[in-house]
Design a protein around this motif. Structure first.
Motif, PDB file in Angstrom:
ATOM      1  N   GLN A 390       0.811  -1.182   0.097  1.00 24.70           N
ATOM      2  CA  GLN A 390      -0.056  -0.093   0.045  1.00 24.70           C
ATOM      3  C   GLN A 390       0.838   1.124   0.069  1.00 24.70           C
ATOM      4  OE1 GLN A 390      -3.529   0.029  -0.145  1.00 24.70           O
ATOM      5  NE2 GLN A 390      -2.959   2.317  -0.489  1.00 24.70           N
ATOM      6  N   ARG A 393       2.314   1.716  -3.388  1.00 20.51           N
ATOM      7  CA  ARG A 393       1.216   2.366  -4.090  1.00 20.51           C
ATOM      8  C   ARG A 393       1.335   3.691  -3.943  1.00 20.51           C
ATOM      9  NH1 ARG A 393      -1.138   4.699  -7.304  1.00 20.51           N
ATOM     10  NH2 ARG A 393      -2.713   3.825  -8.717  1.00 20.51           N
ATOM     11  N   HIS A 396       3.592   5.874  -5.652  1.00 20.20           N
ATOM     12  CA  HIS A 396       3.843   5.473  -7.118  1.00 20.20           C
ATOM     13  C   HIS A 396       4.811   4.703  -7.575  1.00 20.20           C
ATOM     14  CE1 HIS A 396       0.790   8.821  -8.397  1.00 20.20           C
ATOM     15  NE2 HIS A 396       0.317   7.932  -7.673  1.00 20.20           N
ATOM     16  N   PRO A 398       6.690   1.166  -8.638  1.00 21.98           N
ATOM     17  CA  PRO A 398       6.022  -0.339  -9.052  1.00 21.98           C
ATOM     18  C   PRO A 398       6.740  -1.230  -7.916  1.00 21.98           C
ATOM     19  CG  PRO A 398       7.408   0.997 -10.768  1.00 21.98           C
ATOM     20  CD  PRO A 398       7.385   1.783  -9.463  1.00 21.98           C
ATOM     21  N   LEU A 399       6.021  -2.385  -7.740  1.00 25.25           N
ATOM     22  CA  LEU A 399       6.601  -3.235  -6.794  1.00 25.25           C
ATOM     23  C   LEU A 399       5.861  -4.528  -7.459  1.00 25.25           C
ATOM     24  CD1 LEU A 399       7.817  -2.581  -3.970  1.00 25.25           C
ATOM     25  CD2 LEU A 399       5.742  -3.300  -3.005  1.00 25.25           C
ATOM     26  N   ASN A 400       6.441  -4.966  -8.507  1.00 24.81           N
ATOM     27  CA  ASN A 400       5.995  -6.188  -9.230  1.00 24.81           C
ATOM     28  C   ASN A 400       5.975  -7.479  -8.534  1.00 24.81           C
ATOM     29  OD1 ASN A 400       7.851  -4.315 -10.965  1.00 24.81           O
ATOM     30  ND2 ASN A 400       6.162  -4.997 -12.289  1.00 24.81           N
ATOM     31  N   ASN A 403       3.579  -7.288  -5.368  1.00 26.59           N
ATOM     32  CA  ASN A 403       2.090  -7.438  -5.587  1.00 26.59           C
ATOM     33  C   ASN A 403       2.055  -8.807  -6.079  1.00 26.59           C
ATOM     34  OD1 ASN A 403       0.361  -4.873  -5.676  1.00 26.59           O
ATOM     35  ND2 ASN A 403       2.398  -4.221  -5.897  1.00 26.59           N
ATOM     36  N   SER A 407      -0.750 -11.493  -4.379  1.00 25.04           N
ATOM     37  CA  SER A 407      -1.881 -12.329  -4.786  1.00 25.04           C
ATOM     38  C   SER A 407      -2.030 -13.613  -4.463  1.00 25.04           C
ATOM     39  CB  SER A 407      -1.732 -12.080  -6.378  1.00 25.04           C
ATOM     40  OG  SER A 407      -2.360 -10.808  -6.799  1.00 25.04           O
ATOM     41  N   TYR A 410      -3.005 -13.911  -1.241  1.00 24.96           N
ATOM     42  CA  TYR A 410      -4.666 -13.893  -0.852  1.00 24.96           C
ATOM     43  C   TYR A 410      -5.210 -15.167  -1.400  1.00 24.96           C
ATOM     44  CZ  TYR A 410      -4.379  -8.826   0.120  1.00 24.96           C
ATOM     45  OH  TYR A 410      -4.125  -7.671   0.588  1.00 24.96           O
ATOM     46  N   MET A 411      -4.676 -15.747  -2.425  1.00 24.87           N
ATOM     47  CA  MET A 411      -5.171 -16.947  -2.799  1.00 24.87           C
ATOM     48  C   MET A 411      -5.178 -18.018  -1.618  1.00 24.87           C
ATOM     49  SD  MET A 411      -5.903 -17.220  -6.366  1.00 24.87           S
ATOM     50  CE  MET A 411      -5.665 -16.226  -7.891  1.00 24.87           C
TER      51      MET A 411
ATOM     52  N   VAL B 250      -7.611   2.145 -10.824  1.00 23.92           N
ATOM     53  CA  VAL B 250      -6.880   0.932 -10.779  1.00 23.92           C
ATOM     54  C   VAL B 250      -6.274   0.786  -9.153  1.00 23.92           C
ATOM     55  CG1 VAL B 250      -4.870  -0.523 -11.194  1.00 23.92           C
ATOM     56  CG2 VAL B 250      -6.321   0.203 -13.033  1.00 23.92           C
ATOM     57  N   GLY B 251      -5.771   2.042  -8.901  1.00 21.92           N
ATOM     58  CA  GLY B 251      -5.493   2.214  -7.577  1.00 21.92           C
ATOM     59  C   GLY B 251      -6.458   1.939  -6.464  1.00 21.92           C
ATOM     60  N   THR B 255      -6.510  -0.959  -3.740  1.00 22.18           N
ATOM     61  CA  THR B 255      -6.618  -0.545  -2.358  1.00 22.18           C
ATOM     62  C   THR B 255      -7.698  -1.383  -1.901  1.00 22.18           C
ATOM     63  OG1 THR B 255      -5.310   1.408  -2.811  1.00 22.18           O
ATOM     64  CG2 THR B 255      -6.443   1.345  -0.698  1.00 22.18           C
ATOM     65  N   ALA B 257      -9.257  -3.962  -2.951  1.00 24.27           N
ATOM     66  CA  ALA B 257      -9.096  -5.223  -2.907  1.00 24.27           C
ATOM     67  C   ALA B 257      -8.272  -5.667  -1.619  1.00 24.27           C
ATOM     68  CB  ALA B 257      -8.464  -5.663  -4.241  1.00 24.27           C
ATOM     69  N   PRO B 263      -7.732 -11.235  -3.995  1.00 26.85           N
ATOM     70  CA  PRO B 263      -6.960 -11.312  -5.075  1.00 26.85           C
ATOM     71  C   PRO B 263      -7.334 -10.715  -6.481  1.00 26.85           C
ATOM     72  CG  PRO B 263      -7.867 -13.404  -4.681  1.00 26.85           C
ATOM     73  CD  PRO B 263      -8.452 -12.553  -3.666  1.00 26.85           C
ATOM     74  N   THR B 264      -6.598  -9.873  -6.965  1.00 25.89           N
ATOM     75  CA  THR B 264      -6.963  -9.105  -8.046  1.00 25.89           C
ATOM     76  C   THR B 264      -5.806  -9.212  -8.990  1.00 25.89           C
ATOM     77  OG1 THR B 264      -6.528  -6.966  -7.321  1.00 25.89           O
ATOM     78  CG2 THR B 264      -8.843  -7.555  -7.598  1.00 25.89           C
ATOM     79  N   PRO B 265      -5.273 -10.291  -9.411  1.00 25.86           N
ATOM     80  CA  PRO B 265      -3.892 -10.281 -10.080  1.00 25.86           C
ATOM     81  C   PRO B 265      -3.709  -9.820 -11.343  1.00 25.86           C
ATOM     82  CG  PRO B 265      -5.202 -12.658 -10.016  1.00 25.86           C
ATOM     83  CD  PRO B 265      -5.822 -11.781  -9.132  1.00 25.86           C
ATOM     84  N   SER B 268      -3.654  -6.030 -10.788  1.00 23.96           N
ATOM     85  CA  SER B 268      -2.619  -5.694 -10.036  1.00 23.96           C
ATOM     86  C   SER B 268      -1.444  -5.612 -11.054  1.00 23.96           C
ATOM     87  CB  SER B 268      -2.459  -6.563  -8.934  1.00 23.96           C
ATOM     88  OG  SER B 268      -1.262  -6.584  -8.330  1.00 23.96           O
ATOM     89  N   GLU B 271      -1.786  -2.683 -13.206  1.00 21.97           N
ATOM     90  CA  GLU B 271      -1.175  -1.327 -12.255  1.00 21.97           C
ATOM     91  C   GLU B 271       0.198  -1.286 -12.174  1.00 21.97           C
ATOM     92  OE1 GLU B 271      -1.976  -1.971  -8.188  1.00 21.97           O
ATOM     93  OE2 GLU B 271      -2.429   0.609  -8.023  1.00 21.97           O
ATOM     94  N   GLN B 272       1.025  -2.506 -12.205  1.00 23.43           N
ATOM     95  CA  GLN B 272       2.407  -2.240 -12.132  1.00 23.43           C
ATOM     96  C   GLN B 272       2.897  -1.929 -13.462  1.00 23.43           C
ATOM     97  OE1 GLN B 272       3.907  -2.623  -9.040  1.00 23.43           O
ATOM     98  NE2 GLN B 272       1.607  -2.867  -8.480  1.00 23.43           N
ATOM     99  N   LEU B 275       2.350   1.917 -13.550  1.00 19.77           N
ATOM    100  CA  LEU B 275       3.337   2.462 -12.614  1.00 19.77           C
ATOM    101  C   LEU B 275       4.780   2.562 -13.209  1.00 19.77           C
ATOM    102  CD1 LEU B 275       2.547   1.063  -9.234  1.00 19.77           C
ATOM    103  CD2 LEU B 275       2.347   3.478  -9.998  1.00 19.77           C
TER     104      LEU B 275
END
Lengths: 431, 431
Positions: A390, A393, A396, A398-400, A403, A407, A410-411, B250-251, B255, B257, B263-265, B268, B271-272, B275
């Motif tokens: 967060q 984000r 701004h 990137p945090l490939n 993230n 994901s 979360y799964m 998208v942010g 956020t 999520a 999960p919103t792979p 996300s 978004e990367q 960014l």
């Protein structure tokens, strides 16, 4: 007794070191490379220059192939002027290039189909970099028939550290698979080192001090420690470890994973960032330059202006991000290794002492291998990563990997694993 | 009977169109913006200029807020010179900005806590672009108490197309949630359009002809069709739809999520990439410029030199990639909508006629909503995407969404869903 004569192809950074080490050990080494300058350099270092592939193979009972990729290996071995036709009867052939296991297996089959089943073929990818190559202290992951290994063992020993010669059970392909699952970690951690330092810079943290904190923490990775100096100095040209090298290894991983329909979300995420950087012209550049994908300026330009409390809080976000991402990386690597029937005990031993190592792999990876999941709950690890993601984000940044890891977590959480130990994240990769 | 007077803040591209449309409908509209030039322009178009926020609110029983983000809304509503204190008793306040549902709910609470529970507050984000704003034919997703909706309905009707005014059940926040789950699709498809055309270019395909094939296929998305011309012409400055706009939406999604640990792979992943592009200076540039993240040259420079058969085969890879990625996007959006208790029937109706639409959403998304999974098996869809991903890798083409989608599908396959209909991929998002 005089030492046997050895043929060698591929006198690049690694191959040159390996070949000259054999020269120093007293072997007559006949070296070949497509670049005449490399052959000249090898000659100057005491090697015997070969004017063609065939000449490098003729009358040599032992042969080492250290070219860059499977297509090159194919051409070197089975091309019109290839070495297989030229090698003497019962020769021993070490394939040290990093190739897909399926490719190594296809070489076995092709040796049979071209009538050269007599060749003792060993699938023996190496790891450790040019300096260890020259010192004869590489890590080698060798798989082959028992008889081929018997024949080639002295040569593997000459090139490797005594503790780092892994005779991998499973025959041809097993060595390549072992290297590949090791590279899952290496491929993720190389980007992870840049992602962590990029986030640190964006948070306004001093680069070297943050690195010092990482070093002593659960976020540590071998790659971060190894790449740090080059990242700080922007010592990128020419690349000590060019982006194209790790990109090739990662390509082998994702291609093999697709063949097995196995998910490798973090490795695949890293691959996409590497491909984007390739498009931007970073191919020949050192892979520590990946920090530019996260921060547009040299990270050493950042002068930390925060209070001690703020600095500690911001640093903790970087540590949490890196630690929890490395936890998921460990799950991805261990689950893929298990899926490929890699000997997990050997895998653990090898990684612990190699470039793919991380504190998370050493602790949580071991739990995964042993089927345990202790300590911090998965949902607690999720919370820590969440905060860092967060914050990135909000900035701004990137945090490939962060993230992608989130994901996956979360799964895992939706699969009901939130209350279990964090190592249980591996279950989302398993049936 | 004379029409009521309306206050309006936020005279940007969208807001200006909305406000001048109300002027045309005969309303006295008191407009304010932080940029005096925008107020001047509004005056020239027949609006009544307000010299301050307070002045725009005073004596106006109806008020529309169309500033860019939640922090701006907060300042406009509750700042020292904010409108809430200035609005007359029982005024009706429409919040048309795109904000997180949780933020819209916090506005409700704050209205109560500052003693203005009398205000009829409506959470009413809009969609459709500047042209439809000016024509009064926007899509509006409005949630509020029945009494507030009763008061504000005529105003919502003036601004929206009769078929595209969605009164969303669930009160404050429901409208914002509806918009948000719609934007899951929009956010993915915007990048998807560029990813598909970038891959096509890398494959050596003619850009316009490939686009024509996409248009008539199961790979179609509204965003692809809409962004295509700007992508081909590189009509990026100033952006008709700046990268920062979709990045903001998208942010909000990622956020929210995270707040739900959902999960919103794919979103996300998009978004990367956004960014990264922001870091490269694309913030104010049209989002169709994302094609540069996949192909370094204008895609119209590619002249297809392949045979008809080769062209058909390469085109099929692009179609498969886009189609199966959009299938996973539909699963991500539908599952998140379901998780948020969004009315799925209304969601389907809304998306089908809006910017988030795709052929996959219309068909497979409907199956997901109705709990069906028919036709092609999941493992067959996997195979098609796999081929495209492998080809992209061979060509060194980044394929962020394609790879993320494939990881999700592999998770589904490992969960035992390979033999079910492809819509069953949604199950990996569900408990």
């Amino acid at each position: 007794m005089s030492k046997p004569s050895i043929g060698f192809v591929g006198l690049g950074a690694m191959g040159f070191g390996m070949a000259t080490n054999l020269v120093k050990q007293g072997y007559p080494v006949h070296g070949y490379d497509v670049f005449p300058a490399s052959v000249e350099r090898f000659k100057a270092a005491g090697g015997i220059p070969a004017s063609s592939l065939k000449e490098s193979a003729k009358d040599n009972d032992y042969y080492v192939c250290m070219v860059a990729s499977a297509p090159q290996v194919q051409s070197v071995l089975f091309g019109d002027e290839g070495i297989v036709a030229a090698l003497p009867q019962n020769a021993t052939l070490l394939l040290c290039s990093t190739v897909p296991a399926s490719y190594a297996q296809s070489v076995s089959a092709e040796l049979v189909s071209v009538g050269r089943a007599d060749i003792n073929f060993i699938d023996a990818p190496v790891s450790g970099g040019a300096i260890r190559a020259a010192a004869g202290t590489l890590s080698i992951m060798a798989g082959a028939s028992d008889s081929a290994l018997e024949k080639g063992r002295f040569l593997l020993q000459e090139m490797s550290d005594a503790k780092k010669l892994y005779l991998v059970p499973g025959g041809i392909g097993a060595g390549s698979n072992m290297k590949m699952v090791h590279q899952v970690l290496a491929g993720i951690h190389i980007l992870g080192a840049s992602e962590a330092q990029g986030l640190a810079a964006k948070l306004g943290l001093d680069a070297a001090k943050t690195a010092e904190m990482i070093k002593g923490s659960r976020a540590w990775s071998w790659m971060h420690e190894n790449r740090l100096q080059r990242m700080l100095e922007e010592d990128w040209h020419p690349g000590a470890s060019a982006l194209t090298i790790i990109l090739k290894d990662v390509g082998i991983i994702t291609t093999s994973a697709r063949q097995s329909q196995f998910p490798t979300p973090l490795c695949s995420t890293a691959e996409q960032v590497y491909l984007s950087a390739l498009l931007q012209g970073y191919g020949a550049v050192d892979d520590s330059s990946m920090v530019r994908q996260y921060f547009a300026e040299p990270i050493t330009k950042v002068a930390c202006a925060m209070s001690a409390d703020e600095t500690a809080e911001a640093t903790q976000l970087v540590l949490d991000m890196m630690e929890v991402t490395n936890l998921v990386a460990a799950a991805e690597a261990v689950s893929f290794a298990r899926f490929l029937n890699v000997d997990l005990k050997q895998f653990y031993e090898l990684v612990s002492d190699a470039a793919g190592s991380s504190r998370q792999f050493m602790t949580k990876g071991l739990e995964m291998i042993e089927g345990r999941a202790e300590g911090e709950k998965l949902e607690e690890a999720v919370s820590r990563l969440e905060k860092a993601v967060q914050k990135a984000r909000d900035l701004h940044c990137p945090l490939n990997l962060g993230n992608a890891a989130l994901s996956v977590l979360y799964m895992a959480k939706r699969a009901g694993l939130g209350g279990e130990g964090s190592a249980s994240v591996i279950k989302v990769f398993e049936k």
